[in-house]
Design an enzyme around this catalytic site. Structure first.
Site, mmCIF file in Angstrom:
data_model
loop_
_atom_site.group_PDB
_atom_site.id
_atom_site.type_symbol
_atom_site.label_atom_id
_atom_site.label_comp_id
_atom_site.label_asym_id
_atom_site.label_seq_id
_atom_site.Cartn_x
_atom_site.Cartn_y
_atom_site.Cartn_z
ATOM 1 N N ASP A 18 2.419 -6.875 2.659
ATOM 2 C CA ASP A 18 1.220 -6.102 3.024
ATOM 3 C C ASP A 18 1.642 -4.819 3.755
ATOM 4 O O ASP A 18 1.032 -4.431 4.752
ATOM 5 C CB ASP A 18 0.228 -6.906 3.864
ATOM 6 C CG ASP A 18 -1.138 -6.227 3.941
ATOM 7 O OD1 ASP A 18 -1.356 -5.208 3.259
ATOM 8 O OD2 ASP A 18 -1.999 -6.706 4.713
ATOM 9 N N LYS B 69 -8.205 -6.047 -7.413
ATOM 10 C CA LYS B 69 -8.249 -6.338 -5.984
ATOM 11 C C LYS B 69 -9.686 -6.257 -5.507
ATOM 12 O O LYS B 69 -10.432 -5.337 -5.862
ATOM 13 C CB LYS B 69 -7.386 -5.305 -5.232
ATOM 14 C CG LYS B 69 -7.492 -5.345 -3.707
ATOM 15 C CD LYS B 69 -6.548 -6.373 -3.100
ATOM 16 C CE LYS B 69 -6.750 -6.537 -1.611
ATOM 17 N NZ LYS B 69 -5.655 -6.053 -0.798
ATOM 18 N N HIS C 13 0.863 -1.191 0.000
ATOM 19 C CA HIS C 13 0.000 0.000 0.000
ATOM 20 C C HIS C 13 0.896 1.235 0.000
ATOM 21 O O HIS C 13 1.549 1.509 1.002
ATOM 22 C CB HIS C 13 -0.910 0.018 1.226
ATOM 23 C CG HIS C 13 -1.840 -1.162 1.314
ATOM 24 N ND1 HIS C 13 -3.122 -1.124 0.814
ATOM 25 C CD2 HIS C 13 -1.670 -2.404 1.833
ATOM 26 C CE1 HIS C 13 -3.713 -2.309 1.039
ATOM 27 N NE2 HIS C 13 -2.854 -3.101 1.654
ATOM 28 N N LEU C 14 0.911 1.946 -1.123
ATOM 29 C CA LEU C 14 1.826 3.097 -1.218
ATOM 30 C C LEU C 14 1.148 4.437 -0.940
ATOM 31 O O LEU C 14 1.797 5.487 -0.991
ATOM 32 C CB LEU C 14 2.504 3.107 -2.595
ATOM 33 C CG LEU C 14 3.517 1.957 -2.804
ATOM 34 C CD1 LEU C 14 3.954 1.882 -4.261
ATOM 35 C CD2 LEU C 14 4.729 2.109 -1.897
ATOM 36 N N ARG C 15 -0.184 4.401 -0.672
ATOM 37 C CA ARG C 15 -0.919 5.634 -0.303
ATOM 38 C C ARG C 15 -0.790 6.729 -1.371
ATOM 39 O O ARG C 15 -1.271 6.610 -2.431
ATOM 40 C CB ARG C 15 -0.448 6.158 1.081
ATOM 41 C CG ARG C 15 -0.356 5.100 2.169
ATOM 42 C CD ARG C 15 -1.674 4.474 2.512
ATOM 43 N NE ARG C 15 -1.570 3.621 3.698
ATOM 44 C CZ ARG C 15 -2.353 2.571 3.925
ATOM 45 N NH1 ARG C 15 -3.295 2.234 3.071
ATOM 46 N NH2 ARG C 15 -2.198 1.844 5.013
ATOM 47 N N HIS D 248 -2.649 -12.485 2.372
ATOM 48 C CA HIS D 248 -2.365 -12.628 3.810
ATOM 49 C C HIS D 248 -3.158 -13.699 4.559
ATOM 50 O O HIS D 248 -3.931 -13.386 5.456
ATOM 51 C CB HIS D 248 -2.517 -11.277 4.520
ATOM 52 C CG HIS D 248 -3.723 -10.452 4.145
ATOM 53 N ND1 HIS D 248 -4.996 -10.959 4.126
ATOM 54 C CD2 HIS D 248 -3.819 -9.150 3.772
ATOM 55 C CE1 HIS D 248 -5.831 -10.008 3.761
ATOM 56 N NE2 HIS D 248 -5.142 -8.894 3.526
ATOM 57 N N ASN E 98 -6.585 0.580 -2.720
ATOM 58 C CA ASN E 98 -7.516 1.139 -1.720
ATOM 59 C C ASN E 98 -6.995 2.478 -1.198
ATOM 60 O O ASN E 98 -6.833 2.695 -0.010
ATOM 61 C CB ASN E 98 -7.747 0.154 -0.561
ATOM 62 C CG ASN E 98 -6.489 -0.112 0.244
ATOM 63 O OD1 ASN E 98 -5.384 -0.064 -0.288
ATOM 64 N ND2 ASN E 98 -6.648 -0.388 1.527
ATOM 65 N N HIS F 290 0.765 3.634 8.352
ATOM 66 C CA HIS F 290 -0.032 4.676 9.006
ATOM 67 C C HIS F 290 0.911 5.382 9.966
ATOM 68 O O HIS F 290 1.770 4.737 10.571
ATOM 69 C CB HIS F 290 -1.189 4.065 9.808
ATOM 70 C CG HIS F 290 -2.196 3.318 8.979
ATOM 71 N ND1 HIS F 290 -3.139 3.954 8.211
ATOM 72 C CD2 HIS F 290 -2.411 1.997 8.813
ATOM 73 C CE1 HIS F 290 -3.895 3.038 7.603
ATOM 74 N NE2 HIS F 290 -3.467 1.852 7.945
HETATM 75 O O1 DOR Z 1 -4.699 -3.834 8.200
HETATM 76 C C1 DOR Z 1 -4.898 -3.561 7.025
HETATM 77 N N1 DOR Z 1 -4.490 -2.396 6.501
HETATM 78 N N2 DOR Z 1 -5.556 -4.445 6.279
HETATM 79 C C2 DOR Z 1 -5.950 -4.132 5.025
HETATM 80 O O2 DOR Z 1 -6.589 -4.948 4.390
HETATM 81 C C3 DOR Z 1 -5.686 -2.804 4.446
HETATM 82 C C4 DOR Z 1 -4.522 -2.192 5.101
HETATM 83 C C5 DOR Z 1 -4.422 -0.705 4.818
HETATM 84 O O3 DOR Z 1 -4.580 -0.308 3.654
HETATM 85 O O4 DOR Z 1 -4.153 0.042 5.754
HETATM 86 ZN ZN ZN Z 2 -3.221 -4.993 2.244
HETATM 87 ZN ZN ZN Z 3 -5.925 -7.012 3.060
#
Ligand code: DOR
Ligand code: ZN
Ligand code: ZN
Length: 408
Positions: free
Chosen positions: A276, A139, A60-62, A208, A92, A280
């Site tokens: 994964d 996804k 997840h590169l935001r 995961h 996402n 944050h």
């Molecule tokens: O803990 C998680 N964080 N699970 C996910 O499926 C998404 C991820 C996120 O994007 O922060």
């Molecule tokens: Zn993820």
């Molecule tokens: Zn996930």
């Protein structure tokens, strides 16, 4: 005379051998037991091994509106620092990558990528949009996670997916009943995904896998078109750790020691390890955000595990590079003659202590802070160019989008 020749140990046909690897125009051109001649020669030192750069299929590169958590730039610098030369970008984001315009925008900001990349597209009832883009993978979330968007009709989304579908398997209706997300939430979702796979028979990748039951179910059904991954955090941490440190909140959650042990007991059957990486900031974690940063500790944790005899170096090579390249049909990736020279040099004997302060991710913290690890990535080469040495990123972003075999 080759452009560049590495002399030392490298994995070959299931073993670690001694010899040379020759690079020309960014490609691996020759493996040899002897010493090849090169314009430049890099001799590996004692304890050092050359490995293929890792292909991390879950990152997840935001960026976009969450650039305070991570950007394509900071996240791919973190990847390169950790020995990861290709990342799969999770969609996402805010806004989510689930329409043509946002997908195109996403492609554009990847000009700042230090690593090669595959672009994902979020599927949740937007089949027409999905068919209009040529994403590298799709996804779907079976239940809500970060971002909150999930499939109302998973089978419809799976049937629609124009490419491999990566699925977050946690059952929506059970998340409502059991907000702590115990194993049953994952196990029911995995069963549902496998039932769909039995009928639909399209490429599915289960993200995961964290529970013994879930893993058993996948192995029992043994569908050749279904692959899956486990994460370092589910291999190295448990619910106990979470109880002591609430920052370790993640979906799916950290499990009991018996689940963790089960994953290790069946590690030979696990095709892919993926981080994964879900950064944050500490402030966001205080607010209850789920997700853990992992790009800069992933390979080192695995090398440490190799040193402890939990798996072999060849296992690491398969699960982090060879299998991802094959399963996702990445045309120029893999570790053989003719493929991209995405190469890392690791020092198996180097001991170091995890300090998030030394990392490139914007997360600013690590689940493994203070851990002493034996094994470290000391050089990263992307398509034959040195891009990281001893924690320093070298040069400009030169990441490229991956090419897929026959457009798969
Ligand atoms: O803990 C998680 N964080 N699970 C996910 O499926 C998404 C991820 C996120 O994007 O922060
Ligand atoms: Zn993820
Ligand atoms: Zn996930």
């Amino acid at each position: 005379m080759f452009d560049l020749v590495f002399v030392g140990k490298f994995p070959y046909n299931g073993q670690v051998v001694e010899g040379s690897v020759a690079i020309e125009e960014g490609k691996i051109v020759r493996f040899s037991k002897g010493e090849l001649k090169g314009e430049k020669i890099l001799r590996l030192g004692r304890g050092q091994v050359l490995l293929p750069g890792m292909i991390d299929v879950h990152v997840h590169l935001r960026d976009f509106e969450e650039s305070h958590k991570e950007t394509v730039k900071s996240g791919t610098m973190a990847a390169i620092h950790g020995g990861i030369t290709t990342v799969f970008d999770m969609p996402n984001t805010r806004p989510p990558v689930m329409d043509e315009r946002t997908f195109r925008l996403r492609g554009r900001i990847f000009r700042r990528s230090y690593a090669d990349y595959a672009l994902g597209f979020l599927l949740a009832g937007n089949c027409e949009e999905a068919k209009a883009v040529k994403a590298d993978f799709y996804k779907a979330f079976m239940g809500a996670s970060t971002g909150g968007i999930f499939s109302e009709d998973f089978e419809a989304d799976y049937s629609c997916a124009p490419g491999p579908l990566h699925v977050h398997a946690e059952e929506a209706s059970l998340i409502i009943r059991f907000p702590e997300r115990p194993p049953i939430v994952e196990v029911v979702a995995i069963r549902k995904a496998l039932d769909a796979a039995e009928r639909i028979k399209k490429r599915l990748h289960i993200c995961h896998v964290s529970t013994a039951e879930g893993l058993k179910e996948i192995l029992k059904r043994g569908f050749s078109w279904v692959s899956f991954e486990v994460t370092p955090h589910h291999l190295f941490l448990t619910r106990r750790d979470y109880e002591r440190n609430p920052f370790l909140k993640v979906y799916p959650p950290l499990r009991d020691e018996k689940d963790r042990r089960f994953l290790w007991e069946h590690i030979k059957d696990v095709p892919v390890i993926a981080s994964d990486h879900a950064p944050h900031t500490p402030e966001d974690k205080e607010g209850g955000a789920a997700g853990l940063p992992g790009l800069e500790t992933e390979l080192a944790l695995l090398l440490d595990a190799v040193n402890r005899g939990l798996l072999t170096l060849w296992d690491v090579v398969e699960k982090t590079a060879l299998n991802p390249a094959r399963l996702f049909c990445l045309k120029t990736k893999g570790f053989s003659e003719g493929k991209d020279a995405d190469i890392i040099v690791v020092d198996l004997k180097r001991e170091w202590v995890v300090r998030a302060d030394d990392f490139y991710t914007k997360a600013g913290w690590s689940p493994y802070e203070g851990w002493r690890l034996k094994g470290k990535v000391i050089m990263t080469f992307l398509r034959g160019e040195l891009v990281m040495e001893e924690d320093e990123i070298i040069g400009r972003p030169r990441g490229e989008r991956v090419a897929k075999e026959n457009g798969a």
